[in-house]
Design a protein around this motif. Structure first.
Motif, short mmCIF file in Angstrom:
data_model
loop_
_atom_site.label_atom_id
_atom_site.label_comp_id
_atom_site.label_asym_id
_atom_site.label_seq_id
_atom_site.Cartn_x
_atom_site.Cartn_y
_atom_site.Cartn_z
N ALA A 225 38.99 34.69 -5.67
CA ALA A 225 38.00 35.57 -6.09
C ALA A 225 38.06 36.59 -7.34
N MET A 226 38.49 35.99 -8.35
CA MET A 226 38.84 36.23 -9.57
C MET A 226 37.79 36.95 -10.27
N LYS A 227 38.04 38.18 -10.84
CA LYS A 227 36.90 39.08 -11.41
C LYS A 227 37.68 39.13 -12.97
N GLN A 228 36.49 39.78 -13.63
CA GLN A 228 36.96 40.11 -15.09
C GLN A 228 38.10 41.10 -15.37
N GLY A 229 38.70 40.51 -16.37
CA GLY A 229 40.02 41.52 -16.57
C GLY A 229 41.15 40.98 -15.77
N ASP A 230 41.26 40.13 -14.82
CA ASP A 230 42.19 39.56 -14.21
C ASP A 230 43.39 38.76 -14.99
N VAL A 231 44.65 39.31 -14.95
CA VAL A 231 45.52 38.38 -15.59
C VAL A 231 46.01 37.21 -14.50
N VAL A 232 45.94 36.04 -15.00
CA VAL A 232 46.17 34.80 -14.20
C VAL A 232 47.26 33.97 -14.77
N LEU A 233 48.41 33.75 -13.84
CA LEU A 233 49.30 33.02 -14.31
C LEU A 233 49.21 31.73 -13.77
N ILE A 234 49.23 30.61 -14.66
CA ILE A 234 48.83 29.12 -14.44
C ILE A 234 50.08 28.40 -14.63
N TRP A 235 50.44 27.88 -13.61
CA TRP A 235 51.47 27.02 -13.98
C TRP A 235 50.81 25.49 -14.18
N ASP A 314 51.40 42.81 -14.71
CA ASP A 314 51.84 41.68 -13.83
C ASP A 314 50.60 40.96 -13.64
N PRO A 315 50.94 39.80 -13.22
CA PRO A 315 49.64 38.76 -13.01
C PRO A 315 48.89 39.28 -11.79
N ASP A 316 47.56 39.47 -11.79
CA ASP A 316 46.80 39.70 -10.56
C ASP A 316 46.76 38.47 -9.50
N ILE A 317 46.73 37.42 -10.19
CA ILE A 317 46.57 36.18 -9.50
C ILE A 317 47.79 34.96 -10.05
N VAL A 318 48.21 34.22 -9.24
CA VAL A 318 49.28 33.29 -9.48
C VAL A 318 48.45 32.22 -8.88
N PHE A 319 48.22 31.28 -9.77
CA PHE A 319 47.63 29.95 -9.71
C PHE A 319 48.81 28.79 -9.24
N GLU A 320 48.92 28.67 -8.12
CA GLU A 320 50.16 27.89 -7.74
C GLU A 320 49.81 26.22 -7.19
N HIS A 321 50.29 25.29 -7.88
CA HIS A 321 50.42 24.15 -7.31
C HIS A 321 51.85 23.17 -7.36
N PRO A 322 52.62 23.79 -8.34
CA PRO A 322 53.79 22.93 -8.17
C PRO A 322 54.51 22.89 -6.89
#
Length: 449
Positions: A225-235, A314-322
């Protein structure tokens, strides 16, 4: 099959084609499909995963065209694409997918059709409807469509709030037969969505699985549920899945921190509009000291690098798939109260992390698997409106599907790898050239990489 292709090609260049004549062309009794064979599931025994070669296990063969069941559609597949589930199927890991077909075959006489000594693989498709089964009213022969890969029975209550929770939820072309890497494909009617009119067949085929997966992981209330302004780390931010995640973060008013493995992939992220990029190869990160021991010092170094890029956040969300390779680091670097949303585990399913950083900092891990029909439809609508763009980098003919799958297995690709099925050449199927012209650069930014 020739008559089908000629009818579709006769409409090339038209902005409003009428392909309803396809409903009057006899359905071919057989078609060519990319298959794995049940009697070959032991062919890679004793080999390391990296030594298993999809070119040896994926075959092109003629298969009988199945009878349509109620609620199904038969699609002439113009193009498809490679996903990591085809890699798993081709190397028979973590288990041969024939176990899925046997389980599915026990449900009913209709599903028994899927239990065969071969499996036609593939979980993406763009093409034209040839026939619909009893009870289908939304779609008709001649409709240009793409297919998402969620197959559900919806006979149980659990699936009626979120179809991904249906006990009989399966991924088409991975846990079912008659997949999209073929000249024809059988899908449930509620897998179909309108083909984006400004895209070619191969471009339209490549978003399906990964675009919908990224949408649910990041945007949906079932995911982060990402929102505006979130920092998202994307592997893997320039890959088949990460390339869509990067676009969703940018479109949604967030800040992507893109992790890639080469300068070329870093440049692709910048071309998408990302400003904060980490080349993990150049940084020399080693999150594991050896096969059994993680290196928390490297987690800390990654966290410091992220904060140096984000102004201390720090990241609000980490987008993990590895998965296994990165998961310990992902849990560590997420902010207090942050979210790690995970799928796929392409580097290994057995995750290890230090639970102190999860429980004491009130972080959450969310498992996310593909998308329900509504989420897939919304993700496709964003493609159709040119707000999200395909990440197609290379296209192979159907006969070279094994090589295309090897490229994905060995991470030799950027974005998505497409496969031409019935389409005689690349670049066909565009119905809205004006919309395409406005976004040509974005559509092609992964090509030639």
């Amino acid at each position: 099959m020739r008559d089908i292709v000629e009818t579709i090609m006769a409409a090339e260049g038209s902005t409003s084609p009428d392909l309803s004549a396809l409903g009057r062309i006899p359905v071919p009794p057989t078609y060519r499909g990319v298959v794995v064979r049940a009697d070959e599931t032991g062919m890679f025994e004793g080999l390391a995963t990296s030594d298993k070669d999809p070119r040896k296990s994926l075959h092109i063969q003629d298969v009988p065209t199945p009878e349509l069941a109620p609620g199904e559609a038969l699609v002439a597949v113009m193009a498809s694409a490679i996903n990591y589930n085809t890699v798993w199927t081709s190397i028979f890991e973590p288990v041969p997918t024939f176990a899925f077909l046997r389980r599915y075959g026990k449900l009913s006489a209709i599903t028994k059709r899927h239990e065969l000594p071969y499996q036609v693989v593939g979980s993406d498709a763009a093409g034209v409807v040839l026939r619909v089964g009893a009870g289908v009213s939304k779609w008709r022969p001649g409709d240009e469509v793409v297919a998402h890969c969620l197959s559900v029975e919806l006979e149980e209550a659990e699936g009626h709030d979120d179809t991904m929770l249906d006990p009989e939820q399966r991924i088409w072309g991975f846990e079912t037969n008659f997949g999209g890497l073929a000249e024809l494909a059988v899908v449930k009617a509620n897998q179909l969505m309108p083909k984006p009119r400004h895209l070619t067949w191969e471009e339209a085929a490549c978003p399906g699985l990964v675009n919908s997966t990224a949408y649910r992981q990041l945007v949906s209330h079932h995911g982060a549920a990402m929102k505006q302004g979130d920092v998202v780390l994307i592997w893997g931010a320039s890959g088949g899945l990460g390339g869509y995640a990067t676009q969703y973060v940018l479109n949604g008013g967030g800040t992507p921190v893109c992790v890639v493995s080469s300068p070329e992939k870093a440049e692709l992220c910048r071309r998408m509009g990302a400003e904060l990029v980490i080349d993990r190869a150049a940084e020399g990160f080693r999150f594991w000291s050896d096969e059994h021991t993680q290196n928390p010092g490297e987690w800390k170094r990654l966290g410091e690098l992220i904060r140096s890029l984000t102004g201390g956040r720090d990241p609000d969300i980490v987008f993990e798939h590895p998965g296994r390779e990165t998961f310990g680091a992902s849990v560590y670097v997420a902010r207090r109260g942050g979210t790690i949303v995970t799928c796929a585990s392409t580097s290994g399913f057995q995750h290890e992390f230090d639970n102190r950083y999860l429980w004491m900092n009130l972080k959450r891990i969310i498992g996310s698997h593909f998308a329900n029909y509504r989420e897939a439809w919304e993700a496709n609508r964003l493609i159709s409106s040119a707000r999200i763009h395909p990440t197609l980098s290379r296209v192979y003919p159907l006969e070279q599907t094994g090589q295309a799958t090897l490229d994905v297995q060995r991470n030799r690709h950027q974005g998505k790898v497409g496969v031409r099925c019935l389409a005689p050449a690349e670049g066909l199927g565009v119905r809205d050239p004006e919309l395409r012209a406005r976004h040509e650069d974005a559509i092609n930014r992964f090509r030639g990489e």
